[in-house]
Design a protein around this motif. Structure first.
Motif, PDB file in Angstrom:
ATOM      1  N   ASN A 114       0.810  -1.226   0.000  1.00 32.49           N
ATOM      2  CA  ASN A 114       0.000   0.000   0.000  1.00 32.49           C
ATOM      3  C   ASN A 114       0.839   1.270   0.000  1.00 32.49           C
ATOM      4  O   ASN A 114       0.440   2.283  -0.566  1.00 32.49           O
ATOM      5  CB  ASN A 114      -0.946  -0.008   1.202  1.00 32.49           C
ATOM      6  CG  ASN A 114      -2.046  -1.040   1.060  1.00 32.49           C
ATOM      7  OD1 ASN A 114      -2.420  -1.407  -0.049  1.00 32.49           O
ATOM      8  ND2 ASN A 114      -2.565  -1.518   2.186  1.00 32.49           N
ATOM      9  N   SER A 115       1.998   1.228   0.634  1.00 39.14           N
ATOM     10  CA  SER A 115       2.843   2.412   0.625  1.00 39.14           C
ATOM     11  C   SER A 115       3.576   2.580  -0.696  1.00 39.14           C
ATOM     12  O   SER A 115       4.205   3.613  -0.925  1.00 39.14           O
ATOM     13  CB  SER A 115       3.855   2.356   1.774  1.00 39.14           C
ATOM     14  OG  SER A 115       4.758   1.280   1.589  1.00 39.14           O
ATOM     15  N   SER A 116       3.499   1.589  -1.570  1.00 37.16           N
ATOM     16  CA  SER A 116       4.124   1.667  -2.885  1.00 37.16           C
ATOM     17  C   SER A 116       3.116   1.961  -3.981  1.00 37.16           C
ATOM     18  O   SER A 116       3.434   1.882  -5.170  1.00 37.16           O
ATOM     19  CB  SER A 116       4.834   0.342  -3.210  1.00 37.16           C
ATOM     20  OG  SER A 116       5.874   0.094  -2.297  1.00 37.16           O
ATOM     21  N   SER A 146      -3.166   2.461   4.748  1.00 37.26           N
ATOM     22  CA  SER A 146      -4.239   2.739   5.699  1.00 37.26           C
ATOM     23  C   SER A 146      -3.644   2.848   7.097  1.00 37.26           C
ATOM     24  O   SER A 146      -2.617   2.224   7.405  1.00 37.26           O
ATOM     25  CB  SER A 146      -5.281   1.624   5.666  1.00 37.26           C
ATOM     26  OG  SER A 146      -6.115   1.661   6.806  1.00 37.26           O
ATOM     27  N   ILE A 147      -4.284   3.625   7.963  1.00 37.90           N
ATOM     28  CA  ILE A 147      -3.795   3.728   9.335  1.00 37.90           C
ATOM     29  C   ILE A 147      -3.868   2.378  10.035  1.00 37.90           C
ATOM     30  O   ILE A 147      -3.130   2.121  10.987  1.00 37.90           O
ATOM     31  CB  ILE A 147      -4.584   4.785  10.144  1.00 37.90           C
ATOM     32  CG1 ILE A 147      -6.067   4.419  10.231  1.00 37.90           C
ATOM     33  CG2 ILE A 147      -4.391   6.162   9.552  1.00 37.90           C
ATOM     34  CD1 ILE A 147      -6.864   5.335  11.159  1.00 37.90           C
ATOM     35  N   TYR A 148      -4.738   1.481   9.544  1.00 37.78           N
ATOM     36  CA  TYR A 148      -4.916   0.178  10.184  1.00 37.78           C
ATOM     37  C   TYR A 148      -3.904  -0.856   9.694  1.00 37.78           C
ATOM     38  O   TYR A 148      -3.882  -1.989  10.187  1.00 37.78           O
ATOM     39  CB  TYR A 148      -6.336  -0.329   9.952  1.00 37.78           C
ATOM     40  CG  TYR A 148      -7.376   0.645  10.453  1.00 37.78           C
ATOM     41  CD1 TYR A 148      -7.563   0.851  11.807  1.00 37.78           C
ATOM     42  CD2 TYR A 148      -8.135   1.393   9.562  1.00 37.78           C
ATOM     43  CE1 TYR A 148      -8.490   1.771  12.274  1.00 37.78           C
ATOM     44  CE2 TYR A 148      -9.068   2.313  10.017  1.00 37.78           C
ATOM     45  CZ  TYR A 148      -9.241   2.502  11.371  1.00 37.78           C
ATOM     46  OH  TYR A 148     -10.152   3.409  11.825  1.00 37.78           O
ATOM     47  N   ASP A 149      -3.048  -0.484   8.742  1.00 34.44           N
ATOM     48  CA  ASP A 149      -2.018  -1.408   8.270  1.00 34.44           C
ATOM     49  C   ASP A 149      -0.921  -1.607   9.310  1.00 34.44           C
ATOM     50  O   ASP A 149      -0.158  -2.575   9.239  1.00 34.44           O
ATOM     51  CB  ASP A 149      -1.392  -0.890   6.966  1.00 34.44           C
ATOM     52  CG  ASP A 149      -2.354  -0.960   5.790  1.00 34.44           C
ATOM     53  OD1 ASP A 149      -3.380  -1.659   5.915  1.00 34.44           O
ATOM     54  OD2 ASP A 149      -2.087  -0.306   4.765  1.00 34.44           O
ATOM     55  N   PRO A 181      -3.099   8.738   7.655  1.00 36.99           N
ATOM     56  CA  PRO A 181      -2.215   7.816   6.936  1.00 36.99           C
ATOM     57  C   PRO A 181      -0.884   8.467   6.573  1.00 36.99           C
ATOM     58  O   PRO A 181      -0.814   9.669   6.298  1.00 36.99           O
ATOM     59  CB  PRO A 181      -3.016   7.468   5.673  1.00 36.99           C
ATOM     60  CG  PRO A 181      -3.935   8.631   5.481  1.00 36.99           C
ATOM     61  CD  PRO A 181      -4.278   9.127   6.853  1.00 36.99           C
ATOM     62  N   ALA A 182       0.173   7.681   6.601  1.00 31.50           N
ATOM     63  CA  ALA A 182       1.505   8.196   6.262  1.00 31.50           C
ATOM     64  C   ALA A 182       1.602   8.445   4.765  1.00 31.50           C
ATOM     65  O   ALA A 182       1.446   7.514   3.966  1.00 31.50           O
ATOM     66  CB  ALA A 182       2.564   7.193   6.687  1.00 31.50           C
ATOM     67  N   PRO A 183       1.849   9.686   4.350  1.00 32.49           N
ATOM     68  CA  PRO A 183       1.962   9.961   2.918  1.00 32.49           C
ATOM     69  C   PRO A 183       3.299   9.515   2.348  1.00 32.49           C
ATOM     70  O   PRO A 183       4.257   9.244   3.079  1.00 32.49           O
ATOM     71  CB  PRO A 183       1.812  11.488   2.839  1.00 32.49           C
ATOM     72  CG  PRO A 183       2.244  11.981   4.164  1.00 32.49           C
ATOM     73  CD  PRO A 183       1.929  10.909   5.153  1.00 32.49           C
ATOM     74  N   LEU A 184       3.338   9.439   1.056  1.00 28.04           N
ATOM     75  CA  LEU A 184       4.553   9.134   0.316  1.00 28.04           C
ATOM     76  C   LEU A 184       5.273  10.450   0.015  1.00 28.04           C
ATOM     77  O   LEU A 184       4.630  11.452  -0.291  1.00 28.04           O
ATOM     78  CB  LEU A 184       4.176   8.391  -0.960  1.00 28.04           C
ATOM     79  CG  LEU A 184       5.218   8.021  -1.995  1.00 28.04           C
ATOM     80  CD1 LEU A 184       4.771   6.742  -2.697  1.00 28.04           C
ATOM     81  CD2 LEU A 184       5.386   9.123  -3.029  1.00 28.04           C
ATOM     82  N   VAL A 185       6.606  10.457   0.109  1.00 18.60           N
ATOM     83  CA  VAL A 185       7.390  11.678  -0.103  1.00 18.60           C
ATOM     84  C   VAL A 185       8.163  11.546  -1.408  1.00 18.60           C
ATOM     85  O   VAL A 185       8.915  10.579  -1.598  1.00 18.60           O
ATOM     86  CB  VAL A 185       8.371  11.929   1.057  1.00 18.60           C
ATOM     87  CG1 VAL A 185       9.183  13.197   0.817  1.00 18.60           C
ATOM     88  CG2 VAL A 185       7.620  12.015   2.378  1.00 18.60           C
TER      89      VAL A 185
END
Length: 876
Positions: A114-116, A146-149, A181-185
């Motif tokens: 999900n972060s990719s 997701s915050i639940y990941d 949720p943690a965004p991608l930089v």
């Protein structure tokens, strides 16, 4: 790599058109690529990865998480992938401690995939675009994570060492690091150009080795360079990365888990608190069953978010800013922003995608050196250990190492980064040991400590003295910290202890004729200053019974802010050794300072002068902050109070009456006749006030009785003469008595107002040369007439517009340097007033001769009176 089909290659020129459609329509629910697929684009993302044969780990991720159908259909996705060899390199060395795919947990798999993934199509050169194809505006994007990941139960032993977590230490708790949720930089060349970065900034921040040479076509995602960009599929685009992208965590979590900054981590986590989230609890129970409650780790801060939080938290107001705290807890120490907020915004007007934050975090070695023999030794001497340093001291320290804008704090701009006093912090590139990219900013680990200006400013003693809670709270509450932290000025700060606030004579109560003395105190439960009121005998100075009604919080704030204003001097009172005795303060008032024969100083507010009660400052209570700070602090056992006499009452006291005229008698009469004294219809006061005053500081020169009589004899009219003349016109029915009175009164006012000057100047006020405006308007030029003043430590010389020079008379100490203050209170009815609306300070001096703005002034008055008689058709 498997070759694309010839048909696909021939149709590739159409892709830019498709991307334009994606950008313009991807947020529409009926976007056509979600339902139909162009036959010429070849494989889907899933088919491409599966058929290549070198992405088997990524294909397993997709299959295991049931994303096969999603990534096989048409749609619009961007995926950042690595081949199997790169995945194997990850298994050989990673922070998760997994050595094979089979060791990955479901949570790990969700985080990796999900972060990719982005839920729109972004070619590499478009990652820096904002909506509307605005180049260089985007550094962060919301990924599919997701915050639940990343939800797990934290054991009690791993919780922060602060009392907010004590109730969970036995059993631990299910905790979200944040509820956003943690965004991608992503770093792109157009973002670099748009924000005036240097290529070296990206190299340092993304941790490239020394052999790397920046190329403007390079794009970094979560700190990893795209090795092969824009592998196009019918339902999106794939970018092959140099290393496996792992989700970035926020700055707070980076600091908390980094073994090289454990001391700073402990300081930071004092401000962390658990917040119950009903929304997250229900979702967790749906996903995993059970009845566990879910909490969110938040930091007490003036800039943060509470979306989705409910129940066990309240909102309290500190320093005029809304902050969040756990239930039944009021806090008086907090951070300027929440470093654990994943989607942190630099300000309320800057969008998440445009900017992020920065933390300069000293290593343990740097903090130990600061504590032992460095600049922090004063803290060690006072508190013994870091653990004993209270939060209201620590918050300044932590906040000074936190900056809200990454754009303004990259290495090439270190020289512009400012501290809490808004001066350069002095950060250099060599101070940075390493940098850590986070989802909401960058952490720079440093080999230096950057202490706040508050540790060396004149207000610093309030941070380390338990007997200064009132001033410490008030300085921050009313915004005086920004003023007192300025390194551009030199301050003499007269600092009362808490005990000094037990005998404040309230000016409004005196004006009402019911004197009260107030006792201020710091309320530990409410985390603010309050006050009690007592009856007070002005003559004996005796405190009586406590009043049944205490001052309101608004009244406390009103008086306390007024007090602090009066204790700040932008000058060095050390000049009193050279004979300078009077110093203007921030309130526009003036205080007196004498060198004490016992050593130290005697300081006086106007009230102390009137009562002849100096406040003694001993040598050991003088704190010299001049070496690194901005002046000296003088700790005093009593509050300096302003004069309780108005200009009217002070002049009246020296006027006497017709039977026993005092030295101010004749001029006092003229002031009354001219309308210089008046009663404000909108605001109550100490009787009458001076009409010319307007929230500033002034000087009134009172000429001798003889000089006034000479002026009258030479042609200055009086209202007594005017009334006599009116009586002589009883038979003249066209005569307008009121207009005539007003005309004569205006002539008298012209004379009187020339003796009222802007700016308070004192005998003993140091070297002072100036041309000051009076309250008399020159009708020809439309400007106010001026007086020239030369002051020294021993005399004051005044030169009027006619060229007459005279000194202030100093034979009688009661007739010069008379301090006054004209108050206006917040209601027209004195008994209904609660607050100080405004005030004006003034000093009164006795002079021998009258002041004239031109040589023929009195002759002109005489001629004007004659013309008035004719104008009003008066026949003698």
């Amino acid at each position: 790599m498997k070759n694309r089909s010839k048909k696909t290659a021939q149709r590739w020129w159409l892709l830019p058109m498709m991307v334009a459609c994606v950008l313009c329509t991807s947020c529409r629910e009926d976007y056509y690529l979600d339902e139909k697929e162009p036959t010429w684009l070849g494989e889907s993302i899933y088919e491409f990865l599966d058929e290549e044969g070198t992405y088997t780990y990524f294909v397993r991720l997709i299959n295991d998480l049931d994303y096969t159908e999603v990534l096989s259909k048409t749609g619009s996705k961007t995926l950042f992938v690595v081949d199997d060899a790169t995945f194997d390199a990850f298994f050989a060395n990673n922070a998760w401690g997994v050595s094979s795919y089979d060791e990955l947990s479901d949570s790990h798999k969700k985080l990796l995939l999900n972060s990719s993934m982005l839920n729109n199509v972004y070619f590499s050169d478009m990652l820096g675009y904002a909506s509307g194809r605005l180049e260089g505006r985007t550094i962060r994007r919301t990924s599919a994570v997701s915050i639940y990941d990343d939800l797990y139960k934290m054991p009690g032993t791993a919780l922060p060492e602060s009392p907010y977590w004590d109730s969970f230490r036995a059993d631990g708790l299910v905790l979200l690091k944040d509820n956003s949720p943690a965004p991608l930089v992503n770093f792109t060349h157009d973002y670099l150009v748009a924000n005036n970065f240097s290529p070296e900034d990206y190299i340092i921040i993304t941790g490239q080795d020394s052999s790397y040479v920046y190329n403007k076509s390079d794009v970094f995602v979560n700190g990893v360079r795209i090795a092969e960009p824009n592998l196009k599929c019918k339902n999106g685009v794939v970018h092959r990365m140099e290393r496996l992208i792992t989700p970035l965590t926020n700055m707070a979590e980076v600091v908390t888990t980094d073994s090289a900054v454990t001391r700073f981590s402990q300081l930071l986590n004092r401000f962390a608190a658990p917040y119950y989230s009903r929304t997250a609890s229900l979702e967790y129970q749906r996903l995993y069953g059970g009845t566990d409650s879910v909490y969110v780790k938040k930091y007490l801060a003036t800039h943060g978010h509470n979306t989705g939080l409910s129940g066990n938290y309240i909102t309290s107001t500190t320093s005029g800013v809304q902050i969040s705290a756990p239930a039944d807890t009021l806090v008086d120490s907090y951070l300027k922003f929440d470093p654990g907020w994943n989607t942190f915004t630099s300000s309320n007007i800057v969008a998440m995608h445009q900017d992020m934050g920065v933390m300069f975090v000293p290593s343990d070695e740097a903090l130990n050196a600061y504590w032992n023999g460095g600049g922090g030794e004063f803290l060690k001497d006072r508190f013994g250990t870091w653990e004993n340093v209270p939060n209201y001291v620590i918050d300044d320290f932590v906040n000074n190492h936190m900056k809200p804008s990454f754009v303004a704090s990259v290495p090439s701009k270190f020289s512009q980064v400012k501290n809490d006093g808004q001066v350069e912090m002095g950060i250099e590139k060599d101070d940075v040991v390493r940098s850590i990219l986070c989802c909401n900013g960058v952490v720079f680990v440093t080999n230096r400590v950057f202490p706040p200006v508050s540790y060396v400013a004149v207000s610093a003693p309030t941070l380390v003295n338990e007997n200064m809670k009132i001033m410490r709270w008030a300085i921050e509450q009313y915004g005086f910290d920004a003023y007192l932290l300025s390194m551009d000025s030199y301050y003499s700060f007269i600092l009362p202890t808490d005990d000094a606030f037990k005998a404040y004579v309230d000016p409004l109560s005196v004006a009402k004729g019911e004197p009260e003395v107030w006792e201020f105190y710091y309320d530990e439960k409410g985390k603010r200053v309050k006050a009690r009121a007592y009856e007070y005998d002005m003559e004996s100075g005796t405190k009586g019974a406590e009043k049944s009604t205490a001052p309101t919080l608004a009244q406390v704030d009103d008086r306390l802010e007024d007090i602090i204003d009066y204790h700040i001097i932008v000058d060095t009172i050390d000049l009193s050794h050279d004979g300078k005795l009077y110093y203007r303060n921030k309130a526009n008032g003036t205080v007196r300072v004498d060198v004490s024969p016992q050593g130290g100083y005697n300081v006086y507010g106007g009230y102390q002068i009137e009562k002849e009660m100096p406040i003694h400052v001993t040598l050991d209570n003088i704190k010299d902050q001049t070496k690194e700070g901005n002046g000296k602090t003088y700790i005093v056992p009593d509050v300096m109070m302003t004069s309780l006499q108005s200009a009217y009452s002070a002049i009246t006291a020296q006027a006497g009456d017709e039977a026993n005229p005092g030295p101010f008698y004749e001029f006092h009469k003229l002031m009354g006749e001219s309308g210089a004294f008046y009663v404000d219809e909108d605001f109550a006061s100490f009787g009458q006030t001076v009409e010319a005053f307007n929230t500033y500081h002034y000087t009134i020169y009172i000429p001798s009785n003889e000089a006034v009589r000479e002026a009258i004899a030479a042609g200055l009219p009086t209202m007594e003469q005017a009334e006599e003349f009116i009586l002589s016109q009883e038979e003249n029915y066209s005569f307008d008595e009121d207009d005539y009175r007003d005309s004569i009164r205006a002539i008298i006012a012209d004379f009187v107002n020339y003796h009222i000057q802007d700016n308070s100047v004192y005998v003993g006020g140091g070297h002072n040369v100036g041309n000051y405006e009076t309250s008399t308007l020159d009708e020809e030029t439309g400007t106010f007439c001026r007086l020239s003043v030369v002051g020294t430590n021993s005399d004051l010389t005044v030169t009027d517009g006619a060229g007459n020079v005279q000194k202030v008379l100093t034979e009688d100490p009661k007739l010069y340097n008379i301090m006054t203050r004209d108050y206006l209170f917040d209601a027209s009815d004195l008994q209904q007033s609660k607050l100080i609306e405004t005030s004006s300070f003034a000093v009164i001096h006795h002079v021998k001769d009258a002041l004239y703005h031109h040589k023929d002034q009195v002759v002109g008055y005489k001629e004007k009176v004659e013309r008035l008689k004719q104008q009003f058709s008066i026949i003698e």
